[in-house]
Design a protein around this motif. Structure first.
Motif, PDB file in Angstrom:
ATOM      1  N   GLN A  15      -0.566   5.451   0.295  1.00 29.49           N
ATOM      2  CA  GLN A  15      -1.649   4.490   0.075  1.00 29.49           C
ATOM      3  C   GLN A  15      -1.189   3.393  -0.870  1.00 29.49           C
ATOM      4  OE1 GLN A  15      -5.293   6.164  -1.428  1.00 29.49           O
ATOM      5  NE2 GLN A  15      -6.468   4.283  -1.090  1.00 29.49           N
ATOM      6  N   ILE A  48      -2.615   0.038  -2.885  1.00 33.98           N
ATOM      7  CA  ILE A  48      -3.816  -0.669  -3.327  1.00 33.98           C
ATOM      8  C   ILE A  48      -3.368  -1.909  -4.084  1.00 33.98           C
ATOM      9  CG2 ILE A  48      -5.939  -0.506  -4.678  1.00 33.98           C
ATOM     10  CD1 ILE A  48      -5.667   2.571  -4.435  1.00 33.98           C
ATOM     11  N   ASP A  49      -3.870  -3.079  -3.686  1.00 23.60           N
ATOM     12  CA  ASP A  49      -3.477  -4.319  -4.352  1.00 23.60           C
ATOM     13  C   ASP A  49      -4.698  -5.169  -4.686  1.00 23.60           C
ATOM     14  OD1 ASP A  49      -3.999  -6.554  -2.357  1.00 23.60           O
ATOM     15  OD2 ASP A  49      -2.740  -5.264  -1.115  1.00 23.60           O
ATOM     16  N   THR A  90     -10.734  -3.739   2.738  1.00 25.07           N
ATOM     17  CA  THR A  90     -10.299  -5.050   2.265  1.00 25.07           C
ATOM     18  C   THR A  90     -11.486  -5.969   2.035  1.00 25.07           C
ATOM     19  OG1 THR A  90      -8.812  -6.911   2.740  1.00 25.07           O
ATOM     20  CG2 THR A  90      -9.989  -5.951   4.611  1.00 25.07           C
ATOM     21  N   THR A 108     -16.500  -2.952  -1.904  1.00 25.50           N
ATOM     22  CA  THR A 108     -15.168  -2.650  -2.429  1.00 25.50           C
ATOM     23  C   THR A 108     -14.671  -3.814  -3.273  1.00 25.50           C
ATOM     24  OG1 THR A 108     -12.908  -1.963  -1.813  1.00 25.50           O
ATOM     25  CG2 THR A 108     -13.987  -3.583  -0.397  1.00 25.50           C
ATOM     26  N   THR A 165      -6.879  -5.365  -1.085  1.00 26.78           N
ATOM     27  CA  THR A 165      -6.713  -4.499   0.082  1.00 26.78           C
ATOM     28  C   THR A 165      -6.229  -3.118  -0.341  1.00 26.78           C
ATOM     29  OG1 THR A 165      -6.144  -6.381   1.489  1.00 26.78           O
ATOM     30  CG2 THR A 165      -5.525  -4.217   2.293  1.00 26.78           C
ATOM     31  N   SER A 166      -6.815  -2.101   0.286  1.00 25.34           N
ATOM     32  CA  SER A 166      -6.346  -0.723   0.144  1.00 25.34           C
ATOM     33  C   SER A 166      -6.055  -0.202   1.541  1.00 25.34           C
ATOM     34  CB  SER A 166      -7.403   0.153  -0.541  1.00 25.34           C
ATOM     35  OG  SER A 166      -7.056   1.518  -0.424  1.00 25.34           O
ATOM     36  N   ALA A 168      -4.482   3.098   3.517  1.00 21.48           N
ATOM     37  CA  ALA A 168      -4.028   4.487   3.427  1.00 21.48           C
ATOM     38  C   ALA A 168      -3.480   4.936   4.775  1.00 21.48           C
ATOM     39  CB  ALA A 168      -5.172   5.393   2.986  1.00 21.48           C
TER      40      ALA A 168
END
Length: 603
Positions: free
Chosen positions: A57, A59-60, A114, A140, A144-145, A147
């Motif tokens: 995963q 995450i940014d 996202t 959210t 963007t995440s 997984a």
């Protein structure tokens, strides 16, 4: 005849494309990290479970995607980076071909979350094997995440080809380091099975290198800086005395993209000419900036190999730059034709005038070298007088000649009874009834040590010698983690550990066959061998360890052996269970019969 050519279904085409793009979990990590960087992220978190096989995963906090973009990004050849073919030769981004996400989604369970900054709600999409299962609006954070779960779940054959978790984790860390080194201005976090492996804060390049490879790296680095019309070179090389026996710490970046280039590597190694021990390799972190239209980065699926327009010029500039920096920082000798203050005349004798007195020469006009009297009266000191040439013969007695002959006869008798002979400090020749045996001393010793280590590790209780003063050795954090995972096996081999820290390990005991000066070399070689392959079976862990120890500690080519050492090596070899091959499958000896020797002269 019926038609046999048909178009493949999309999901099959995506799986085939995945075979090119996604070779292992590390491939997914590379693609997702690069997408996050292209999205303008300043903080990137990588979460892993089971070496990425269960979960990867990323995450940014980048710009995120709209609803349409979130859906489109999983289509084949969907990209925001290029609009026409010519754009391929003027790229300034990471991903650009639009294959990665489509390929990943074809062989895994993917969940995307996202949101762009201008929207109140974000988008959530779940995909399994290229099929979109759900798409919803969610609350959210911006960015963007993504997984990726159960990689290769629908291609079990590909999943079976994956290596052990240790090996796959190492490949992931390699990719993570490359991306993190290329972007020191971005904060990176890496968690594996809920344990923090890296927390790299935004910093400069030197601090980023030290954060990844340990505090000891700081003293090793020599700055590199050069600007020309065709290339800008920045970064660091390590001092020659810190060269390693493995090539791990060698990094080239072109326009902030990690690349592999044996050609440029040769330029750097050439700059270290005469400064490195044989069998060692320099460490370097070099960043090359060139015009985007002078390179082609699409010649390899992984984009780690690129083609330069003017590689010969780049080679010359790179070699000269590294060589200059080594000299500038007093690492290597350098010729400087400018005035050196150290060579100036000292102040207290600057005004002294050189004496102009001409030395006197005395000549004996009556000297005759052929007269014996002159030799006796010559002004040389008595102990340095030269005897007349006749004395070279008259002083040798018949008894001396007989003694010399007797010594020569005794030497011949000794040679004739000698059982072994060393050839070029590489081979040992031993006489047998049917002919001779030629033994490769290094490979033979590897076999001997391998069986000894394997027996002591698995059967006997290994003997350990306690060190008077514990030895503290610095390693990078991932190397420390690797040593800790095989700590039990190392203890079974005779090592004894006192303390583990984030970037060092303290050793208080070592196997009796290991000297203190060899500890660092042995562990570095072992980590390198484990890095290449660690099978899952615990016995195979011991096997890799025994092979690594044997290779590192064996007698090397060029070592002079006494007759007793030669005989001992021969006897020990033929006492082994498998004397004919080394631990790595190479032939240790070759037998030549008298008939084969005769044939050499009769042919």
């Amino acid at each position: 005849m019926s038609d046999i050519i048909q178009l493949l279904p999309d999901h099959v085409a995506n799986q085939i494309a995945a075979g090119e793009v996604v070779q292992r979990p590390a491939s997914v990590v590379k693609e997702l990290l690069e997408n996050a960087i292209d999205a303008g992220a300043t903080n990137i978190k990588l979460l892993l479970k089971d070496a990425g096989k269960t979960l990867i995963q990323v995450i940014d906090d980048g710009k995120g995607m709209s609803v349409t973009d979130a859906r489109m990004c999983f289509e084949r050849h969907a990209t925001s980076k290029i609009q026409k073919a010519e754009d391929l030769f003027n790229l300034n981004t990471k991903g650009f071909r639009g294959e990665a996400l489509a390929s990943i989604a074809a062989i895994a369970h993917v969940e995307l979350k996202t949101k762009i900054d201008t929207e109140e709600l974000g988008t959530s999409i779940k995909i399994e094997g290229s099929k979109i299962i759900t798409q919803d609006f969610i609350n959210t954070a911006k960015g963007t995440s993504l997984a990726v779960k159960n990689l290769f779940y629908n291609i079990p054959a590909r999943r079976n080809f994956l290596k052990s978790d240790t090996v796959e984790t190492r490949h992931i860390i390699d990719e993570f380091q490359r991306v993190a080194l290329a972007h020191s201005n971005i904060t990176f976090l890496l968690h594996h099975n809920n344990n923090e492996v890296y927390h790299l804060k935004s910093s400069n390049l030197r601090k980023r290198i030290v954060a990844i490879f340990g505090t000891k790296m700081n003293e090793k680095l020599v700055p590199i800086n050069e600007q020309t019309d065709i290339i800008v070179i920045e970064g660091f090389v390590a001092k020659p005395e810190f060269a390693k026996r493995k090539r791990g710490e060698q990094f080239f970046f072109v326009n902030n993209r990690f690349i592999k280039s044996s050609y440029l590597n040769h330029a750097v190694v050439n700059a270290f000419d005469g400064l490195l021990e044989q069998g060692t390799h320099p460490s370097y972190f070099l960043y090359l900036t060139v015009p985007a239209n002078t390179i082609d980065i699409n010649i390899h699926p992984t984009k780690t190999e690129i083609k330069f327009d003017n590689e010969k010029a780049l080679y010359a500039i790179l070699r000269a730059t590294v060589k200059h920096s080594l000299g500038q920082y007093n690492v290597a000798p350098v010729l400087d034709f400018n005035r050196d203050a150290n060579l100036d005349t000292p102040y207290h004798i600057q005004k002294n005038v050189a004496k102009t007195t001409v030395p006197t020469i005395s000549v004996d006009p009556n000297f005759n070298p052929f007269k014996e009297d002159n030799q006796k009266t010559h002004h040389y000191k008595k102990e340095h007088q030269t005897q007349s040439w006749e004395s070279l013969y008259t002083d040798i007695s018949i008894a001396d000649i007989e003694n010399k002959q007797e010594d020569l006869f005794n030497n011949q008798q000794e040679i004739s009874t000698q059982k072994t002979f060393q050839i070029q400090r590489k081979y040992i020749m031993s006489l047998i009834k049917s002919g001779v045996v030629l033994i490769n001393q290094s490979l033979a010793h590897q076999r001997i040590l391998y069986e000894e280590f394997l027996e002591s590790i698995t059967v006997k209780e290994a003997n350990s010698q306690q060190l008077l003063f514990p030895v503290k050795i610095s390693f990078s954090s991932q190397e420390i983690e690797m040593i800790y995972t095989i700590k039990t096996e190392l203890e079974n081999a005779g090592f004894s550990f006192d303390e583990f820290t984030k970037d060092s390990v303290t050793i208080k005991g070592i196997p009796v066959s290991v000297t203190e000066s060899k500890i660092t070399i042995i562990l570095e070689e072992l980590l390198n061998d484990i890095d290449l392959e660690v099978p899952d079976a615990s016995f195979s862990h011991f096997d890799v360890m025994a092979k690594s120890f044997a290779k590192t500690l064996s007698i090397k080519t060029g070592t002079q052996l006494s007759e007793k050492e030669q005989e001992s090596l021969v006897n020990d070899l033929f006492s082994c269970k498998e004397p004919a091959v080394s631990p790595f499958g190479k032939q240790t000896f070759k037998t030549l019969t008298l008939q084969e020797i005769d044939n050499l002269f009769n042919s």
